[in-house]
Structures are given as C-alpha cells and as structure tokens.
Write a protein that holds these residues in place. Structure first.
Motif: not given
Length: 141
Positions: A1-7, A33-35, A42-57
């Motif tokens: 999984v990768s994170g990007s500048a396109d949000n 990002v982290a699995f 999947v967990l992500s952190g961003a410049n919007d000051d949040t973490l987000r938890l995602w379903d990988a499937d």
C-alpha cells in the motif's frame, strides 16, 4: 500500500505490479501508511491532521481519528492489532484503541515534529524519532 500527494492510498499486487484499488477520503497529502498485522486493515496519516482506518479488501473507510493539531506523519499498529500509535508534526504521539476509536494516551516531550513510530515486538514500548535527531522510548501499556 502506498500513500500519495493526490490524497489517496493505493493497494498494489506485489507480483504483477498492478494496482488493485484506490482508497479515497483524505483531504490532503497522505504521509504514512501501515498494514494491520492481519493484513485486513490499513491505517493512514495525512496532512489533514487525521488518521484513517480502512478495510484492505474493499477500500472502504472504517473510521477517522482526530486529535492531532498538525499533519500526521507516522502511524503503526501494535503486533496484536488492537492499538495504534500516531506521530505528528505537532510533536505528540497518540495511542488509540482500534475497535472503539478512543484515544488512550497522549505522549508529549518529543521536542520537534515526529517522523517515525514503531511498537516493540512485545507491544510494551514504542520508539519514536523526530526532526530534533532524537529517538525516544515510551511505555505503551
């Protein structure tokens, strides 16, 4: 999984290099990002000051975590997948309960913005690095 500048986050097939899905929901650049240890979240952190938890499937957003005052620059799951740690440009680390979404503890004293976090193999400690060129060890239980 990768994170990007396109949000977005993007999930890739390692063998073929083919993109499997896109995760959309952050409002600014994704910085970390982290699995989860089970590979299903999947967990992500961003410049919007949040973490987000995602379903990988499915790529579905499961929960948004708020509490940092600046960009979330580093994220990590505990080995048992029950807790998460986030580090931020605000110089703080935050420990979270994955299932409830509750913030369990705030760690202060890093000095400058946090650049990395990782749990110890036994989940009892967390190490963090920052722009002040210091590593710090924290009790996570």
């Amino acid at each position: 999984v990768s994170g990007s500048a396109d949000n977005t986050l993007r999930l890739w097939d390692v063998d073929s290099g083919r993109q499997l899905r896109t995760f959309e929901g952050h409002e600014h650049d994704v910085r970390s990002v982290a699995f989860g240890p089970d590979g299903k979240r999947v967990l992500s952190g961003a410049n919007d000051d949040t973490l987000r938890l995602w379903d990988a499937d499915s790529g579905r957003l499961l929960r948004t975590f708020e509490g940092h005052g600046r960009a979330v620059t580093s994220v990590a799951f505990s080995g048992d997948g029950k807790r998460m740690m986030s580090g931020s440009d605000d110089g703080r680390l935050r420990l979270w309960d994955v299932d409830s979404g509750d913030q369990l503890h705030t760690f202060e004293g890093q000095g400058d913005g946090v650049t990395s976090v990782a749990f110890s193999p036994d989940d009892w400690q967390v190490v963090s690095g920052s722009r002040d060129q210091m590593l710090r060890l924290w009790q996570a239980r």
